[in-house]
Design a protein around this motif. Structure first.
Motif, short mmCIF file in Angstrom:
data_model
loop_
_atom_site.label_atom_id
_atom_site.label_comp_id
_atom_site.label_asym_id
_atom_site.label_seq_id
_atom_site.Cartn_x
_atom_site.Cartn_y
_atom_site.Cartn_z
N LEU A 140 47.85 35.45 46.83
CA LEU A 140 46.76 35.45 45.94
C LEU A 140 46.51 36.78 45.54
CD1 LEU A 140 44.33 33.05 47.65
CD2 LEU A 140 45.58 32.28 45.74
N GLU A 141 46.51 37.72 46.18
CA GLU A 141 46.07 39.05 45.70
C GLU A 141 47.38 39.72 44.78
OE1 GLU A 141 43.99 40.77 49.79
OE2 GLU A 141 46.07 41.47 49.22
N ASP A 142 48.75 39.46 45.24
CA ASP A 142 49.65 39.87 44.40
C ASP A 142 49.88 39.16 43.02
OD1 ASP A 142 50.32 41.47 46.45
OD2 ASP A 142 51.86 40.05 47.24
N LYS A 143 49.48 37.82 42.97
CA LYS A 143 49.76 36.82 41.81
C LYS A 143 48.56 37.02 40.84
CE LYS A 143 50.82 32.21 40.57
NZ LYS A 143 51.23 30.75 41.15
N HIS A 144 47.38 37.16 41.62
CA HIS A 144 46.07 37.04 40.54
C HIS A 144 45.16 38.35 40.44
CE1 HIS A 144 46.75 32.58 39.96
NE2 HIS A 144 46.93 32.80 41.54
N PHE A 145 45.54 39.39 41.50
CA PHE A 145 44.62 40.41 41.48
C PHE A 145 45.38 41.80 41.51
CE2 PHE A 145 42.16 36.69 42.85
CZ PHE A 145 41.04 37.11 42.19
N ASN A 146 46.71 41.92 40.92
CA ASN A 146 47.36 43.02 40.91
C ASN A 146 47.57 43.57 42.34
OD1 ASN A 146 47.51 42.53 38.04
ND2 ASN A 146 45.78 43.59 37.78
N SER A 147 47.87 42.90 43.33
CA SER A 147 48.09 43.31 44.71
C SER A 147 46.86 43.91 45.17
CB SER A 147 48.99 44.55 44.64
OG SER A 147 50.34 43.64 44.53
N GLN A 148 45.57 43.76 44.80
CA GLN A 148 44.51 44.35 45.09
C GLN A 148 43.46 43.36 45.92
OE1 GLN A 148 43.84 47.62 44.90
NE2 GLN A 148 45.89 47.86 43.75
N ASP B 161 36.34 42.93 40.25
CA ASP B 161 36.85 44.26 39.94
C ASP B 161 38.35 44.16 39.73
OD1 ASP B 161 34.20 45.03 39.57
OD2 ASP B 161 34.25 45.77 41.38
N SER B 162 39.20 43.52 40.38
CA SER B 162 40.62 43.74 40.41
C SER B 162 40.95 42.76 39.33
CB SER B 162 41.07 43.22 41.76
OG SER B 162 40.60 43.92 42.78
N ALA B 163 40.51 41.52 38.61
CA ALA B 163 40.88 40.93 37.40
C ALA B 163 39.63 40.31 36.84
CB ALA B 163 41.78 39.65 38.25
N MET B 164 40.08 39.93 35.41
CA MET B 164 38.90 39.42 34.80
C MET B 164 38.97 37.94 34.73
SD MET B 164 37.31 41.90 33.48
CE MET B 164 37.69 43.88 33.29
N TYR B 165 38.28 37.32 35.66
CA TYR B 165 38.17 35.82 35.85
C TYR B 165 36.89 35.42 35.41
CZ TYR B 165 43.03 35.56 37.33
OH TYR B 165 44.34 35.84 37.46
N SER B 166 36.56 34.19 35.40
CA SER B 166 35.07 33.72 35.03
C SER B 166 34.69 33.23 36.37
CB SER B 166 34.91 32.50 34.16
OG SER B 166 35.94 31.50 34.70
N SER B 167 33.15 33.03 36.29
CA SER B 167 32.75 32.64 37.75
C SER B 167 33.21 31.40 38.29
CB SER B 167 31.15 32.62 37.36
OG SER B 167 30.89 31.32 36.44
N SER B 168 33.54 30.57 37.65
CA SER B 168 34.16 29.38 38.24
C SER B 168 35.40 29.54 38.71
CB SER B 168 34.36 28.18 36.90
OG SER B 168 32.93 27.92 36.49
N VAL B 169 36.30 30.35 38.31
CA VAL B 169 37.54 30.71 38.84
C VAL B 169 37.27 31.53 40.12
CG1 VAL B 169 39.74 31.73 38.44
CG2 VAL B 169 38.65 30.39 36.54
N MET B 170 36.40 32.40 39.95
CA MET B 170 36.08 33.42 41.13
C MET B 170 35.70 32.66 42.33
SD MET B 170 37.44 36.06 40.62
CE MET B 170 36.93 36.92 42.25
N ASP B 171 34.69 31.56 42.00
CA ASP B 171 34.26 30.81 42.97
C ASP B 171 35.47 29.84 43.77
OD1 ASP B 171 31.74 31.50 42.71
OD2 ASP B 171 31.45 29.80 41.25
N TYR B 172 36.38 29.31 42.87
CA TYR B 172 37.47 28.91 43.51
C TYR B 172 38.43 29.93 44.58
CZ TYR B 172 42.34 27.22 43.76
OH TYR B 172 43.79 26.74 44.03
N SER C 193 47.03 22.68 38.76
CA SER C 193 46.63 23.86 38.01
C SER C 193 44.96 23.73 38.22
CB SER C 193 46.92 23.50 36.52
OG SER C 193 48.06 23.54 36.18
N LYS C 194 44.53 23.83 39.34
CA LYS C 194 43.21 23.74 39.64
C LYS C 194 42.35 24.91 39.30
CE LYS C 194 43.84 21.35 43.99
NZ LYS C 194 43.79 21.18 45.54
N SER C 195 42.89 26.14 39.23
CA SER C 195 42.30 27.34 38.67
C SER C 195 42.11 27.09 37.15
CB SER C 195 43.12 28.48 38.84
OG SER C 195 44.04 28.64 38.60
N SER C 196 43.31 26.73 36.43
CA SER C 196 43.04 26.42 35.02
C SER C 196 42.06 25.39 34.54
CB SER C 196 44.59 26.34 34.35
OG SER C 196 45.50 27.10 34.70
N ILE C 197 42.05 24.40 35.24
CA ILE C 197 40.96 23.44 35.17
C ILE C 197 39.65 23.77 35.04
CG2 ILE C 197 39.90 21.22 36.01
CD1 ILE C 197 42.75 20.40 36.87
#
Length: 433
Positions: A38-46, A51-62, A331-335
């Protein structure tokens, strides 16, 4: 005899007991690998945080839900590993060797433990709680996003010290709310970090829009491509192989046959009419029969192709539906992003625009002229799948489904829209009158 039957089960249970440390370590290691993925794919290995990626609140909750689940599983398996290793001794290791069990070398065990520690030490319960609070929009976000966030925010349980009833002096402020809102807006405009917050919010909105539009296009394109590819590569050759023109009837149902007869009859009448208006010699019965036979063969080939195409459509549509469901499943995160995007668009419309869309939707699907549209749709589906158009079923569907849909829609307006946007409901009633 009984002892011989029970012995294999006891041996299998004993082997399972001896393998408990290695099994627990492997499960903890797999959970840590998923967190790292998850870190490597969505948060640039952070670290997984806003702060590591720009996602909405719903995606971050997921993401935080998945993270908590994996961290909990990792900690439980590590506890199980330590407890089982504490009970393990040299005699049990020798017994495991007699039963054919080979433990992982200590070097690999240390490497797995070191990797697990590197992954999970970045996260604590305090960090998760603090990052969850960061998901709430800042005061500098536009007022519309603040309203949406407040509507989607879960209702927290009331604390013991807040159960006392509030007095009117507590609920009503000394100054009007508009003045307080203006002061808050001026404070946010004078804040030196307000520009950074606006840029960050814009980037989040831009990324959410790109993800949502791309996901909508995938929902449309992938089922269509799957239908065409399956029909051309898999379904088509199989149907043509098992359905030969000589061994199978030309027509799938009586309606096709009746349509073919009407077309053949019109062809015969057109030949006679053209012969009469051109003053040509009278056609002999042999010539007329030969032309009718050629036309009948042409009509038979045409309807045979339509029947084969309808059978292909049935199986190709099954592949399309399977591809659509598979796309939704992965595609749960995309939903979640798409839901946030649609909420932002819907709640961002003006009251008149909301009322216009509601009236347009209701008039098209449940209005006075909607039965004609539903009839065309059902007849088109019947022709697409090669089924006879059952008039009784069509009339029954038209008499029930739009009514049910209208009831559900009115309940949605009364139950949800009236609470979220009462002004839009008032505008809708005024426009509808």
């Amino acid at each position: 005899m009984l002892g011989q039957k029970i012995y294999p089960f006891l041996l299998a249970a004993y082997r399972w007991y001896l393998l408990t440390p290695e099994r627990s370590l492997n499960e903890a290691y797999q959970s840590a690998l998923k967190i790292k993925e998850l870190e490597d794919k969505h948060f640039n290995s952070q670290k997984i945080c806003p702060d590591s990626a720009m996602y909405s609140s719903s995606v971050m909750d997921y993401f935080y839900t998945e993270l908590k689940k994996l961290l909990r599983n990792t900690q439980m398996r590590l506890t199980e590993f330590k407890a089982s290793r504490w009970f393990s001794n040299e005699s049990k290791q020798q017994a495991a060797a007699k039963t054919g069990i080979e433990y992982t070398t200590p070097v690999l065990v240390l490497e797995k433990l070191e990797f697990i520690d590197q992954v999970i030490t970045k996260y604590t319960d305090d960090d998760l709680e603090r990052d969850s609070t960061n998901l709430v929009p800042s005061p500098n976000i536009v007022a519309e996003n603040q309203i949406i966030t407040q509507l989607n925010r879960p209702i927290l349980p009331v604390k013991s010290n807040d159960r006392e009833p509030k007095r009117k002096t507590d609920t009503t402020g000394v100054l009007p709310r508009s003045i307080l809102t203006t002061i808050t807006r001026l404070q946010s405009e004078l804040d030196p970090n307000s520009e950074q917050d606006v840029v960050k919010t814009f980037r989040q909105t831009q990324k959410r829009t790109i993800i949502s539009i791309r996901f909508i296009l995938l929902l449309i394109i992938i089922p269509l491509l799957t239908h065409q590819i399956a029909k051309a590569v898999f379904v088509g050759p199989l149907v043509e192989h098992f359905r030969s023109a000589e061994a199978v009837e030309v027509f799938l149902n009586a309606e096709m046959e009746e349509e073919a007869l009407v077309e053949l009859q019109r062809f015969e009448e057109r030949i006679k009419f053209e012969n009469l208006i051109t003053n040509a010699p009278t056609l002999s019965p042999e010539v007329l029969e030969r032309q009718m036979k050629e036309k009948a063969q042409e009509i038979a080939e045409e309807f045979w192709s339509q029947s084969s195409n309808a059978i292909k459509n049935v199986f190709a549509d099954i592949f399309s539906v399977a591809a659509f469901i598979w796309l939704l499943f992965i595609s749960k995160s995309s939903i979640s992003v798409l839901k946030d995007f649609l909420d932002h668009i819907v709640y961002g419309l003006s009251d008149s625009a909301k009322a216009f869309i509601i009236i347009l939707f209701t008039d098209v699907f449940v209005g006075f002229h909607s039965p004609h549209g539903w009839e065309v749709i059902l007849e088109g589906l019947s022709r697409h799948w090669g089924l006879p158009a059952n008039r009784d079923f069509i009339f029954l569907f038209i008499a029930t489904f739009p009514v049910i849909l209208d009831t559900i829609f009115k309940y949605w307006i009364f139950r949800y829209l009236n609470r979220i946007s009462p002004s839009a409901v008032a505008t809708y009633h005024n426009m509808n009158e």
